[in-house]
Design a protein around this motif. Structure first.
Motif, short mmCIF file in Angstrom:
data_model
loop_
_atom_site.label_atom_id
_atom_site.label_comp_id
_atom_site.label_asym_id
_atom_site.label_seq_id
_atom_site.Cartn_x
_atom_site.Cartn_y
_atom_site.Cartn_z
N GLU A 260 0.81 -1.21 0.00
CA GLU A 260 0.00 0.00 0.00
C GLU A 260 0.85 1.26 0.00
O GLU A 260 0.35 2.33 -0.36
N ALA A 261 2.12 1.14 0.41
CA ALA A 261 2.99 2.32 0.44
C ALA A 261 4.41 1.90 0.15
O ALA A 261 4.89 0.88 0.67
N ILE A 262 5.10 2.68 -0.66
CA ILE A 262 6.52 2.48 -0.95
C ILE A 262 7.23 3.81 -0.76
O ILE A 262 6.83 4.81 -1.34
N SER A 263 8.30 3.78 0.04
CA SER A 263 9.13 4.97 0.18
C SER A 263 10.59 4.59 0.00
O SER A 263 11.16 3.89 0.82
N LEU A 264 11.16 5.03 -1.09
CA LEU A 264 12.59 4.83 -1.37
C LEU A 264 13.25 6.19 -1.54
O LEU A 264 14.23 6.33 -2.27
N ALA A 265 12.72 7.18 -0.86
CA ALA A 265 13.22 8.55 -1.00
C ALA A 265 14.61 8.71 -0.41
O ALA A 265 15.04 7.93 0.45
N ASP A 266 15.32 9.73 -0.89
CA ASP A 266 16.61 10.15 -0.33
C ASP A 266 17.65 9.04 -0.39
O ASP A 266 18.29 8.70 0.61
N ASN A 267 17.80 8.45 -1.55
CA ASN A 267 18.85 7.45 -1.77
C ASN A 267 19.63 7.83 -3.02
O ASN A 267 19.62 8.99 -3.44
N LYS A 268 20.32 6.85 -3.61
CA LYS A 268 21.11 7.09 -4.82
C LYS A 268 20.65 6.15 -5.93
O LYS A 268 21.46 5.66 -6.71
N LEU A 269 19.38 5.89 -5.99
CA LEU A 269 18.84 4.94 -6.95
C LEU A 269 18.84 5.54 -8.36
O LEU A 269 18.51 6.70 -8.55
N ARG A 270 19.23 4.70 -9.32
CA ARG A 270 19.31 5.14 -10.72
C ARG A 270 18.36 4.29 -11.56
O ARG A 270 17.45 3.67 -11.04
N CYS A 271 18.60 4.26 -12.84
CA CYS A 271 17.79 3.47 -13.79
C CYS A 271 16.35 4.00 -13.84
O CYS A 271 16.06 5.09 -13.39
N ARG A 272 15.48 3.18 -14.39
CA ARG A 272 14.10 3.58 -14.62
C ARG A 272 13.20 3.08 -13.50
O ARG A 272 13.55 2.17 -12.75
N ILE A 273 12.02 3.66 -13.41
CA ILE A 273 11.01 3.14 -12.51
C ILE A 273 10.46 1.86 -13.13
O ILE A 273 10.04 1.86 -14.30
#
Length: 868
Positions: A76-89
């Protein structure tokens, strides 16, 4: 499978499940693959509940988001904020049909949004700000996301049109597309059927408007009774500013249209927006007069109307030297503008065609920081009431027709940093008090008609900070100013004038003597019974004798603390027959660096105001009864001592030791973070405290924390401009052992990252009860490592036992006690993780203080329904 799933669950922050544990914060780790969880839909109810939310906030993750995360269909909720993630969603996110909240902001994601993402009809929050995403928005997105409440896509590279289907989002509250490449017009239907819409921010795009129809969206937005912010600045908007802005919701707090090509006048109806806090209209083509209804905006804090064509009509003007000035339509500044006493940040009216006198009502702006009226046609004298603007730091009246002398009341502006009076018709001598204004860093008096000798102290010794060119009758001053020497003839001529005046005044000598006698007698009576209330002057004047009397000659029984550069005494000062309790910090001027500490603290405290900073009342710089230099600062007295005493000495209350509970410690931590965020965002330059520790955090009657002791504080701009610091060793004094950032030991310059490190250590100390210099850590282990090693399996071993023991009471049951202890421990662990993130060894790996503040506030809100 089960073991791998368990390992995966330890890597996520599971909300909605009280007994789940979060993994320790990792630095630059790849995001764990979620493939092992692909069959969870067939698992137990607890497994299903555990995967309803996936949260990894600010862990430094790198790499791509696993496609397999889309297999967790009950999320119901995803939070991957404030990281160094690249590539596409991942396209697989389109499978998460129960997803309500998606936070991917502040990463390095790229590519376009997967079209499947717009199939999530349950989605309410979409936050993908601060990435490298591109592409266009589907024309029918508003029809496919019917429950969307917040659409946050700022700071990406999206282009194309704003879909008119956004008007179909009946639940929408916030639309924010700042700093993209969106073009075309703003949909005219926006807000028409969106009663809950409160924020519309299209700042920094390429949106267009050329006619009245293109501005139709403003009329539609008048239907939004909850609207608090509208910002269409930095676009390509043209045409006449619609009168509809005056029909906006009275709840509107911000309206911004800066950096466009908007014409027309400001409608008189602008005065209807009675809750407006900031109005930004600079850099446009607006014209006409400023509406007097601006005076209705009693809550206005910031007003910027610079670089427009506001005008009216006045008689023909001429320059002092007789040069012609063509008649143009001008308009006086409405005095109602200066009756808005709430304006405190800035008032910018530069680069217009305003004329007339500067109203004496300017003195009503007692809390104003910056006033810029440059490049207008303002005439007359500088009103003496300008001295009542005692918070003023920046004053620019250049490029006008001001005349007369610089008023002596200007000396009252103790916090003034920049003064620009250039290109006017000012005359007379340059006042010597300008040289004694220690905070003044820039002074421009060029192109006026000043005469006589230039002062030789203070700001006038700095030729790069002072400009007096274009005043042909000036002489003397510092050699760097390259002015001619003052001739003896000038001095003789002045003496002759004085002699003539004395002779001519001999007939009234008796009256002069009588007047002097009367004034002297009145002065003695006033000294014997002072009646000046504190409220009449922002900083009362005190002498050494007054402070000595207030503290009973600095008696030991009034000593309340000793620091690196002096001692603090409790005292009582009589003000209007009332006794005011104060804290007097007396500098030990024999201590190396004490003078610089005094100057640093004065410089910092005079220009900062925040509820979580100590409040300075005045300073005293003079000589004591032995003729020695004496310097002291007088603060508001805070009766509950400092945080160090509460943490380690357990102050007594009614004879019993008093221990800070969890709620009190968390609120104090939030207070301190709030103060640091204010300092680090201070304008015109950030302030670094450099000595954050428990003994420098004071508590008032309500246990509200106030950060004090700015003796080592630094304005960041000074770090590169003051080379003498390094030679005197001042630059090496960066804090207290245990709290000082490790990079300072390597000779690095001070930075806000250093304060964040000190704050992280402070946070760990507050909730472990252990000082960073505790001997049990040995020479290798630090407090940071001690806590980080214990999490998450040995958390109770590092938590201050006073916090855990406080949960039990005689009326409780063992089951209730166990439940409360779990909740309390979970809360403390969340706080300790913030402390660990703030005290990372590498400065750039540390959490920003603003993020730490918001995380702590979220922790407080998350647990406030439980008994802590």
């Amino acid at each position: 499978m089960a073991a791998l799933l368990e390992c995966f669950l330890l890597a996520v922050a599971v909300v909605l499940v009280a007994h789940s544990a979060a993994a320790p914060a990792a630095s630059r780790l790849p995001l764990p693959p979620a493939a092992a969880a692909g069959d969870v839909s067939a698992g137990s109810d607890s497994d299903r509940l555990a995967l309803m939310a996936f949260k990894k906030l600010s862990n430094g993750f790198v790499g791509c988001i696993p496609e397999s995360l889309g297999d967790l269909q009950f999320l119901e909720a995803i939070s991957l904020a404030d990281n160094k993630l690249r590539c596409r969603i991942p396209d697989s996110f389109g499978n998460l049909h129960e997803l309500v909240e998606l936070y991917l902001d502040n990463n390095e994601l790229e590519g376009s949004l997967p079209i499947s993402l717009f199939n999530l009809s349950s989605l309410e929050m979409l936050n993908i700000q601060d990435n490298n995403l591109t592409g266009v928005f589907p024309p029918d997105m508003g029809d496919r996301l019917p429950n969307l409440q917040q659409f946050l896509v700022s700071k990406n590279q999206f282009h194309g049109l704003i879909p008119p289907s956004l008007c179909n989002l009946s639940m929408i509250q916030v639309i924010q597309t700042v700093d993209n490449f969106l073009s075309g017009t703003i949909p005219q239907c926006l807000g028409r059927n969106q009663k809950m819409l409160s924020v519309v921010n299209f700042d920094g795009n390429q949106l267009e408007a050329t006619n009245d129809a293109d501005w139709g969206f403003l009329s539609s937005l008048t239907n939004c009774s909850n609207m608090i912010l509208i910002d269409v600045s930095i676009n390509k908007l043209q045409g006449v500013l619609p009168k509809a802005i005056g029909n906006m919701s009275t709840q509107l707090e911000y309206f911004g249209i800066t950096n466009n090509n908007i014409t027309g006048t400001i409608p008189e109806s602008i005065g209807n927006l009675v809750n407006l806090d900031e109005l930004d209209m600079e850099n446009n083509l607006l014209m006409g007069s400023l509406p007097a209804s601006l005076g209705n905006l009693k809550k206005l804090n910031r007003l910027s109307l610079s670089n427009n064509n506001f005008s009216g009509s006045i008689p023909q003007l001429s320059f002092r030297n007789g040069g012609p000035f063509l008649q143009q339509p001008f308009r006086p500044i409405p005095k109602e503008l200066f009756l808005i006493s709430t304006i405190s940040s800035f008032l910018y009216l530069a680069h217009n065609r305003l004329t007339g006198n500067l109203p004496s009502e300017v003195g009503n702006l007692k809390n104003l920081d910056e006033l810029d009226l440059s490049d207008n046609k303002i005439s007359g004298k500088i009103p003496t009431t300008i001295g009542e603007c005692q918070s003023l730091q920046y004053l620019n009246l250049s490029g006008n027709f001001l005349e007369g002398t610089i008023p002596p009341s200007l000396e009252q502006l103790r916090g003034l940093l920049v003064l620009d009076l250039s290109q006017n018709n000012l005359s007379g001598t340059i006042p010597r008090f300008l040289g004694s204004m220690t905070g003044l860093s820039t002074l421009n008096l060029s192109s006026n008609y000043f005469e006589g000798e230039v002062p030789k102290d203070g700001i006038f010794l700095n030729a790069t900070a002072t400009s007096v060119m274009g005043n042909n009758d000036l002489c003397g001053g510092a050699p760097q100013l390259k002015l001619p020497k003052c001739s003896n003839q000038t001095k003789h001529g002045l003496s002759s004038k004085i002699i003539i005046i004395i002779i001519a005044g001999s007939t009234i000598l008796f009256l002069i003597l009588f007047t002097c006698f009367a004034l002297r007698r009145r002065t003695k009576l006033r000294r014997a019974n002072p009646k000046i209330p504190l409220s009449d002057e922002q900083h009362m004047r005190v002498s050494y004798a007054q402070l000595s009397k207030a503290t009973n000659r600095f008696a030991s029984e009034n000593l309340i603390g000793v620091g690196s550069f002096g001692a603090v005494y409790k005292g009582r000062i009589g003000i209007s027959d009332q006794q005011m309790v104060v804290a007097v910090k007396v500098l030990n001027l024999q201590q190396a660096g004490a003078y610089r500490s005094f100057d640093a603290e004065c410089e910092a405290l005079r220009c900062i105001r925040h509820r979580n900073l100590v409040k300075i009342l005045t300073v005293c710089s003079g000589i004591d009864f032995q003729g020695s230099d004496f310097k002291a600062l007088v603060f508001e007295f805070l009766p509950n001592g400092n945080l160090d005493q509460w943490l380690h000495k357990h102050l007594e209350e009614e004879g019993e030791p008093k221990v800070l509970n969890l709620v009190e410690r968390l609120q104090i931590a939030i207070d301190v973070a709030s103060a640091l965020e204010y300092l680090h965002q201070h304008k015109p330059c950030p302030i670094v405290h450099c000595d954050l520790k428990p003994s420098n955090i004071l508590l008032d009657n309500d246990m509200v924390a106030h950060v004090g002791d700015f003796g080592l504080a630094r304005f960041l701009h000074q770090e590169h401009s003051n080379s003498s610091d390094k030679s005197t060793g001042w630059n090496a004094i960066r804090g207290t052992i245990g709290y000082v950032a490790p990079e300072y030991g390597l000779g690095n310059e001070v930075s806000i990252h250093g304060d964040v490190y000190s704050y992280g250590i402070l946070l760990l100390e507050m909730f472990t009860g252990k000082r960073p210099t505790n001997s049990e850590f040995g020479e290798v282990l630090t407090l940071h490592e001690y806590v980080e090693t214990a999490l998450p399996d040995q958390t109770t071993s590092v938590i201050d036992q006073d916090l855990l023991n406080a949960t039990w009471n005689s009326e409780g049951t063992a089951q209730k006690y166990h439940h409360i202890e779990e909740i309390r421990t979970e809360c403390i662990v969340s706080i300790l993780k913030v402390g660990i993130l703030c005290s990372k060894e590498i400065p750039t790996d540390r959490m920003q203080i603003g993020d730490a503040l918001r995380e702590l506030q979220a922790i407080r809100d998350r647990f406030d329904t439980h008994q802590l």
